[in-house]
Design a protein around this motif. Structure first.
Motif, PDB file in Angstrom:
ATOM      1  N   SER A 454       0.831  -1.218   0.000  1.00 28.41           N
ATOM      2  CA  SER A 454       0.000   0.000   0.000  1.00 28.41           C
ATOM      3  C   SER A 454       0.861   1.262   0.000  1.00 28.41           C
ATOM      4  CB  SER A 454      -0.941  -0.019   1.192  1.00 28.41           C
ATOM      5  OG  SER A 454      -0.172  -0.092   2.374  1.00 28.41           O
ATOM      6  N   LYS A 455       2.120   1.158   0.453  1.00 30.14           N
ATOM      7  CA  LYS A 455       2.961   2.366   0.499  1.00 30.14           C
ATOM      8  C   LYS A 455       4.053   2.369  -0.568  1.00 30.14           C
ATOM      9  CE  LYS A 455       2.022   3.432   5.263  1.00 30.14           C
ATOM     10  NZ  LYS A 455       2.380   3.147   6.631  1.00 30.14           N
ATOM     11  N   THR A 456       4.145   1.324  -1.368  1.00 27.14           N
ATOM     12  CA  THR A 456       5.209   1.257  -2.375  1.00 27.14           C
ATOM     13  C   THR A 456       5.063   2.435  -3.352  1.00 27.14           C
ATOM     14  OG1 THR A 456       5.061  -1.147  -2.239  1.00 27.14           O
ATOM     15  CG2 THR A 456       6.347  -0.250  -4.059  1.00 27.14           C
ATOM     16  N   SER A 457       6.170   3.162  -3.581  1.00 30.35           N
ATOM     17  CA  SER A 457       6.070   4.364  -4.413  1.00 30.35           C
ATOM     18  C   SER A 457       6.097   4.023  -5.905  1.00 30.35           C
ATOM     19  CB  SER A 457       7.234   5.309  -4.097  1.00 30.35           C
ATOM     20  OG  SER A 457       8.433   4.732  -4.580  1.00 30.35           O
ATOM     21  N   GLU A 458       5.646   4.980  -6.688  1.00 35.04           N
ATOM     22  CA  GLU A 458       5.662   4.846  -8.151  1.00 35.04           C
ATOM     23  C   GLU A 458       7.102   4.626  -8.639  1.00 35.04           C
ATOM     24  OE1 GLU A 458       4.258   8.381 -10.019  1.00 35.04           O
ATOM     25  OE2 GLU A 458       4.244   7.501 -12.033  1.00 35.04           O
ATOM     26  N   ARG A 459       8.041   5.365  -8.025  1.00 35.75           N
ATOM     27  CA  ARG A 459       9.449   5.248  -8.427  1.00 35.75           C
ATOM     28  C   ARG A 459       9.973   3.820  -8.175  1.00 35.75           C
ATOM     29  NH1 ARG A 459      13.445   9.293  -8.977  1.00 35.75           N
ATOM     30  NH2 ARG A 459      11.897  10.797  -8.344  1.00 35.75           N
ATOM     31  N   THR A 460       9.602   3.280  -7.020  1.00 40.18           N
ATOM     32  CA  THR A 460      10.048   1.912  -6.701  1.00 40.18           C
ATOM     33  C   THR A 460       9.466   0.922  -7.712  1.00 40.18           C
ATOM     34  OG1 THR A 460      10.188   2.468  -4.370  1.00 40.18           O
ATOM     35  CG2 THR A 460      10.039   0.131  -4.886  1.00 40.18           C
TER      36      THR A 460
END
Ligand SMILES: CC/C=C/CC(=O)SCCNC(=O)CCNC(=O)[C@H](O)C(C)(C)COP(=O)(O)OP(=O)(O)OC[C@H]1O[C@@H](n2cnc3c(N)ncnc32)[C@H](O)[C@@H]1OP(=O)(O)O
Length: 720
Positions: A454-460
């Motif tokens: 749920s917190k994984t960023s777009e960049r990751t």
């Protein structure tokens, strides 16, 4: 789409339809136009056809197959025009001259190619055949034997090999270090030189359609047909392509072409062609995810892998093969040594099989840095843990990594079922935590489920999707739910297989139906191969092995599976599982002990065993799987139906000619599937897998197809 210029009285037709110069209608028109200009211009003495950018055409434009455009100014006519032109035509190949691209080349009078290029006729992979004269011209040029092998396998070959086979007239040496522009310039130079040299030569013997084919005996066709039936089981196109090749040796060119076109016509509208073309595009669509800009990914140049077991060492191989340095960590020297040896053995094996050279293998091994110290990971850009599948173990590893790695490092967890958010909660960088579910063997299987928490960023997400591509995987982004997409769908599918055992079937009955459907093996064979203890481990983690902890309203189907593990029947590794195995063999035989156990358990669990039809076995296993796929879509865990199809084809052996479970569902008809699910549910109310998905219900009642509905939905979303 094409450009025209003259250089030293040679007309140069350049095909410009990036990225792969597919032979779209506009390109075909451009070629015709160029030929007409060159023919009419008295100062032009010869013609060169070349691809702009990175490649000669990689084939007909596949997107024109569905909209019918392929039939306007069709490719066979263009190639006939090329071949019958009175001025010599030299074709200059770089990149990938595939399908229609190679067929265009076969229509030219001379063919030269960069040593870096590849040629091939991969049409059978799309469920069709080389339908622009390829099945008639190639045998005339290189003989039936070699042509049939290329056409029926669909495998491309290197230019050097093509030259040796007689497809090319000359090679242009280009080193791996030279740029695409230099390659193009050198190739064009060589093509013009050749064109000027042959400008006054007769075209006698240069029109491939006029060459004679040496017939071969029927024995050859029979042997090849046998081989195809084994290697491409269930696929229509390769056997049909063989028929077309045979026609080249039996009939004059014109009649052979008619046969080719007749066969193509039938294949073109077949369900297999639709399924395989769906997969072609679905595979390329996995990188296109609404709301994720792939350009935001950061480059990954240095990687860490935790755990030197089979999974960890397999993962490390993917990176070092591509020249990306890997620090491989294990806690014990003995385990680390074993992992390193496995990696060395892998490369040794490749050298032995001629798949790589000693030099390249050593270069890859040079990128491996085994270590016992986490501190050696302080500078990596990305680290993947591949330790034991246990939440607490994984959390403690990630916590430790969070303390040691630089703040920007992406932390990946290779889990097949665990909750990414819980694992990420052990760190202070949940935005940089992501699941990377490799499939075993990790250096062989191309699928990767990348799991966004749920917190994984777009960049990751973008970084991990891109690095997955770099290491030649097919990455699919999935949501964070138990089992993600692949294993989540496997559970109800597997449950049905086990439920069928309770009711009257045996493992070999279920496996035969699934094999006949097109899977490389049935579920029980697969379980024996993977190890039956894996399933037990998952059931234990779910808390359902102990009867006192089970939900009394949910049917339990795994009593026999549990008992097999108690009896140490773990599968192939213990020579006994659902089947029994001769030492060292993977071919299982039905085992009386297991069959007796199944019958005994049926009785103990109150089932009256009955004969179960193949139709029921197939429907129950597949419809349970499909229903779960719909649930994954409606919950947003899968982003596209095609993503699910790719996961099941590349991860679980779903037959590609059926297009994956979601494509197959559309082909069967959603109403039929929905109604069957309701019926099976009525007979078995304690199986939650039979609760129909809302999305399936909605589409079944409105008579819509999933693929169309989802494409519309995505379009509407992107227009918002
Ligand atoms: C009369 C009927 C006769 C038909 C004969 C035929 O020619 S059938 C077509 C035969 N050709 C092929 O099957 C080749 C298919 N393409 C490939 O194998 C690969 O694309 C490639 C050429 C090896 C290049 O691989 P790479 O990994 O570099 O790129 P992508 O695969 O990602 O492709 C880039 C984009 O190009 C699209 N594309 C590729 N080939 C075609 C094609 N033949 N027609 C239409 N579009 C094609 C592909 O979909 C990608 O598009 P994106 O929008 O970027 O996803």
């Amino acid at each position: 789409m094409t450009s025209y210029k003259t250089i030293k009285d040679v007309a140069v037709i350049t095909i410009e339809n990036p990225p792969v110069n597919a032979l779209s209608l506009a390109v075909r028109e451009g070629i015709l136009d160029g030929l007409s200009r060159a023919s009419k211009d008295d100062t032009v003495c010869a013609i060169v056809i070349i691809g702009g950018g990175r490649t000669f055409p990689a084939g007909a434009d596949i997107s024109e197959f569905a909209n019918g455009k392929a039939f306007t100014k069709p490719l066979p006519q263009i190639i006939e025009k090329i071949e019958s032109t009175q001025k010599p035509i030299v074709c200059a190949i770089h990149g990938t001259a595939f399908g229609g691209g190679l067929e265009v080349a076969l229509g030219c009078h001379y063919r030269i190619a960069s040593t870096r290029s590849k040629v091939g006729l991969p049409e059978v992979n799309l469920g069709i055949l080389p339908g622009a004269g390829g099945t008639q011209r190639l045998p005339r040029l290189i003989g039936v034997w070699l042509a049939a092998e290329m056409i029926c396998s669909g495998k491309p070959i290197e230019a050097v090999d093509a030259d040796a086979k007689g497809i090319l007239d000359d090679l242009v040496e280009i080193s791996s270090l030279e740029s695409v522009q230099t390659e193009y310039d050198k190739l064009l130079d060589a093509a013009i030189t050749l064109a000027l040299r042959v400008k006054n030569h007769s075209l006698e013997g240069k029109r491939v359609s006029q060459l004679k084919v040496e017939p071969v005996s029927d024995f050859f066709y029979e042997q090849l047909a046998l081989q195809i039936s084994k290697n491409a089981r269930g696929m229509n196109a390769p056997l049909q392509a063989l028929k077309a090749v045979k026609a080249s040796a039996m009939f004059p060119f014109k009649e052979g072409m008619q046969r080719e076109q007749q066969i193509l016509g039938r294949l073109f509208v077949s369900s297999q062609a639709k399924a395989l073309q769906h997969i072609f595009f679905a595979e390329r669509q996995t990188m296109k995810i609404p709301g994720i800009d792939m350009k935001k990914g950061v480059p990954i140049k240095f990687v860490g892998v935790i755990g030197a077991g089979m999974m960890g060492s397999g993962i490390a191989i993917n990176f070092i093969k591509k020249g990306i340095p890997v620090v491989l960590i294990d806690a014990e020297q003995e385990f680390l040594d074993r992992g390193v040896k496995a990696i060395e053995d892998y490369f040794k094996g490749r050298v032995k099989k001629g798949k790589t050279t000693r030099f390249l293998a050593d270069r890859s091994l040079g990128y491996l840095r085994p270590s016992l110290h986490y501190e050696d990971l302080s500078n990596v850009d990305l680290v993947i843990e591949a330790v034991f599948e246990n939440l607490d173990v994984k959390k403690s590893v990630l916590k430790h990594l969070d303390e040691i790695c630089k703040p920007q490092t992406i932390l990946c967890t290779n889990t097949s079922t665990l909750d990414i958010d819980q694992i990420a909660s052990a760190t202070n960088r949940p935005d940089r935590v992501i699941g990377t579910h490799f499939f075993s063997p990790a250096n062989v299987m191309r699928l990767m489920e990348n799991v966004a928490g749920s917190k994984t960023s777009e960049r990751t997400i973008a970084s991990v999707m891109q690095i997955s591509k770099t290491i030649s995987k097919i990455p699919v982004l999935v949501g964070n739910c138990f089992g993600f997409i692949g294993n989540r769908m496997l559970f109800p599918y597997n449950n049905q297989a086990n439920a069928l055992l309770q009711e009257g079937a045996f493992p070999h009955d279920v496996d035969k139906v699934l094999y006949d459907f097109g899977f490389p093996m049935g579920l029980f064979q697969m379980s024996d191969l993977a190890g039956n203890d894996i399933g037990l481990h998952i059931r234990k983690a779910q808390g359902i092995v102990d009867p006192s902890q089970r939900d009394p309203n949910e049917r339990y189907v795994s009593t026999t599976a549990d008992k097999l593990c108690e009896m140490k029947r773990f599968g192939v590794k213990s020579s006994k599982g659902w089947y029994s195995y001769a030492k060292g063999s993977r071919k299982g035989r039905p085992d009386k002990e297991v069959m007796d156990l199944i019958v005994e358990n049926s009785k103990a669990e109150g089932f009256v065993r009955r004969n179960i039809s193949a139709k029921e076995i197939e429907e129950r296993c597949l419809y349970a799987l499909i229903n779960e796929g719909f649930k994954c879509l409606e919950e947003g865990m899968a982003y596209k139906p095609g993503d699910i199809d790719i996961i099941w084809i590349y991860g679980y052996g779903f037959p590609p000619q059926k297009g994956g479970p979601m494509h197959y569902a559309d082909a069967v008809g959603l109403k039929k599937i929905y109604d069957s699910i309701l019926q099976y549910g009525k007979a078995d109310p304690k199986t939650s897998a039979w609760k129909p998905s809302k999305l399936l219900e909605q589409l079944a009642s409105s008579g819509k197809k999933l693929a169309k509905y989802w494409t519309k939905k995505l379009k509407a979303q992107s227009n918002l």
